[in-house]
Design a protein around this motif. Structure first.
Motif, PDB file in Angstrom:
ATOM      1  N   TYR A  25     -59.457  16.638 -14.601  1.00 25.95           N
ATOM      2  CA  TYR A  25     -58.717  16.888 -13.673  1.00 25.95           C
ATOM      3  C   TYR A  25     -58.321  18.046 -13.383  1.00 25.95           C
ATOM      4  CZ  TYR A  25     -55.176  16.708 -17.195  1.00 25.95           C
ATOM      5  OH  TYR A  25     -54.440  17.051 -18.238  1.00 25.95           O
ATOM      6  N   THR A  26     -57.978  18.489 -12.149  1.00 27.98           N
ATOM      7  CA  THR A  26     -57.028  19.809 -11.849  1.00 27.98           C
ATOM      8  C   THR A  26     -55.729  19.427 -12.122  1.00 27.98           C
ATOM      9  OG1 THR A  26     -58.981  20.362 -10.322  1.00 27.98           O
ATOM     10  CG2 THR A  26     -57.093  21.765 -10.272  1.00 27.98           C
ATOM     11  N   LYS A  27     -55.295  20.393 -13.175  1.00 31.15           N
ATOM     12  CA  LYS A  27     -53.980  20.299 -13.253  1.00 31.15           C
ATOM     13  C   LYS A  27     -52.982  21.111 -12.467  1.00 31.15           C
ATOM     14  CE  LYS A  27     -50.358  19.885 -17.270  1.00 31.15           C
ATOM     15  NZ  LYS A  27     -50.365  19.496 -18.600  1.00 31.15           N
ATOM     16  N   ASP A  28     -53.477  22.295 -12.423  1.00 29.83           N
ATOM     17  CA  ASP A  28     -52.857  23.276 -11.474  1.00 29.83           C
ATOM     18  C   ASP A  28     -53.628  24.332 -11.132  1.00 29.83           C
ATOM     19  OD1 ASP A  28     -50.701  24.830 -10.379  1.00 29.83           O
ATOM     20  OD2 ASP A  28     -50.631  26.005 -11.945  1.00 29.83           O
ATOM     21  N   PHE A  29     -53.946  24.853  -9.595  1.00 32.90           N
ATOM     22  CA  PHE A  29     -54.721  25.683  -9.149  1.00 32.90           C
ATOM     23  C   PHE A  29     -54.170  26.545  -8.367  1.00 32.90           C
ATOM     24  CE2 PHE A  29     -57.880  26.375  -5.885  1.00 32.90           C
ATOM     25  CZ  PHE A  29     -58.702  27.441  -6.587  1.00 32.90           C
ATOM     26  N   SER A  30     -54.442  27.667  -8.326  1.00 32.48           N
ATOM     27  CA  SER A  30     -53.957  28.953  -7.285  1.00 32.48           C
ATOM     28  C   SER A  30     -55.012  29.829  -6.852  1.00 32.48           C
ATOM     29  CB  SER A  30     -52.600  29.443  -7.871  1.00 32.48           C
ATOM     30  OG  SER A  30     -52.248  30.509  -7.008  1.00 32.48           O
ATOM     31  N   PHE A  31     -55.210  30.082  -5.902  1.00 33.20           N
ATOM     32  CA  PHE A  31     -55.782  31.481  -5.192  1.00 33.20           C
ATOM     33  C   PHE A  31     -55.167  32.094  -4.354  1.00 33.20           C
ATOM     34  CE2 PHE A  31     -58.672  33.660  -2.498  1.00 33.20           C
ATOM     35  CZ  PHE A  31     -59.572  34.309  -3.367  1.00 33.20           C
ATOM     36  N   GLU A  32     -55.042  33.578  -4.828  1.00 38.48           N
ATOM     37  CA  GLU A  32     -54.279  34.406  -3.922  1.00 38.48           C
ATOM     38  C   GLU A  32     -55.168  35.394  -3.359  1.00 38.48           C
ATOM     39  OE1 GLU A  32     -50.946  35.695  -6.042  1.00 38.48           O
ATOM     40  OE2 GLU A  32     -50.278  33.468  -6.451  1.00 38.48           O
ATOM     41  N   ASN A  33     -55.107  35.949  -2.270  1.00 31.55           N
ATOM     42  CA  ASN A  33     -55.797  37.020  -1.461  1.00 31.55           C
ATOM     43  C   ASN A  33     -54.841  37.671  -0.829  1.00 31.55           C
ATOM     44  OD1 ASN A  33     -57.721  38.511  -0.287  1.00 31.55           O
ATOM     45  ND2 ASN A  33     -58.832  36.931   0.512  1.00 31.55           N
ATOM     46  N   PRO A  34     -53.927  38.474  -1.509  1.00 36.86           N
ATOM     47  CA  PRO A  34     -52.757  39.091  -0.731  1.00 36.86           C
ATOM     48  C   PRO A  34     -53.132  40.178   0.133  1.00 36.86           C
ATOM     49  CG  PRO A  34     -52.880  39.853  -3.079  1.00 36.86           C
ATOM     50  CD  PRO A  34     -54.043  38.980  -2.973  1.00 36.86           C
ATOM     51  N   GLY A  35     -54.266  40.811   0.090  1.00 40.98           N
ATOM     52  CA  GLY A  35     -54.386  41.866   1.000  1.00 40.98           C
ATOM     53  C   GLY A  35     -55.294  41.422   2.002  1.00 40.98           C
ATOM     54  N   ALA A  36     -55.770  39.984   2.204  1.00 40.70           N
ATOM     55  CA  ALA A  36     -56.530  39.620   3.247  1.00 40.70           C
ATOM     56  C   ALA A  36     -55.735  40.055   4.833  1.00 40.70           C
ATOM     57  CB  ALA A  36     -56.891  38.550   3.281  1.00 40.70           C
TER      58      ALA A  36
END
Length: 166
Positions: A25-36
């Motif tokens: 299972y995926t317990k926690d997931f984050s993807f950030e692209n702050p400068g897009a």
């Protein structure tokens, strides 16, 4: 489901060693692209990418364990973050028939080794879906990680014992 048993030379029966994945299972997931969208522009050189890996294991019962493989990856160009990925990917494992001295290596080497390809794929897909080339994390030597962790804990214990006796 039946359990395999083996008869030892002295006539006693012992459970055959078994390691089974009951769930992933995926317990926690984050993807950030702050400068897009600026971060998606073509660049002359590849960004600096830092990757951290951690493994934790917790018992759920005498034979079942929750093992979580945590991966973080950050791509930077200078001091600007291009993307940041954090993933905690877990598995519930049933471990039976192994001697107690083999439990830690099983939980911290073999279990994450089984989880890694799936976690690697999630990170790769996330970076690709975020507009970047897929980040393909190189294979990880979990045995070396485990050995290093055990050595660090031994040093910590020695330091703690020294501090107590002083």
């Amino acid at each position: 489901m039946s359990t395999d048993t083996a008869t030892s030379p002295n006539g006693t029966t012992a459970e055959s060693p078994s390691l089974n994945i009951l769930a992933q299972y995926t317990k926690d997931f984050s993807f950030e692209n702050p400068g897009a969208p600026r971060s998606l522009q073509a660049r002359e050189r590849a960004p600096a990418i830092g990757i951290n890996v951690n493994v934790n294991a917790n018992p759920l019962s005498e034979t079942e364990f929750d093992v979580v493989l945590s991966l973080t990856a950050e791509a930077k160009e200078g001091d600007k973050v291009l993307f940041n990925v954090e993933l905690a990917y877990g598995g519930v494992f049933r471990v039976t028939g192994f001697p107690q001295e083999h439990m830690l290596p099983l939980l911290f080497i073999e279990c994450p080794r089984l989880l890694f390809p799936f976690a690697r794929q999630i990170v790769s897909d996330a970076t690709r879906n975020g507009g970047f080339p897929p980040l393909l994390i190189d294979p990880i030597d979990f045995a070396q990680m485990f050995t290093q962790r055990m050595a660090e804990e031994k040093v910590r214990a020695q330091v703690a014992n020294t501090n107590v006796t002083n």
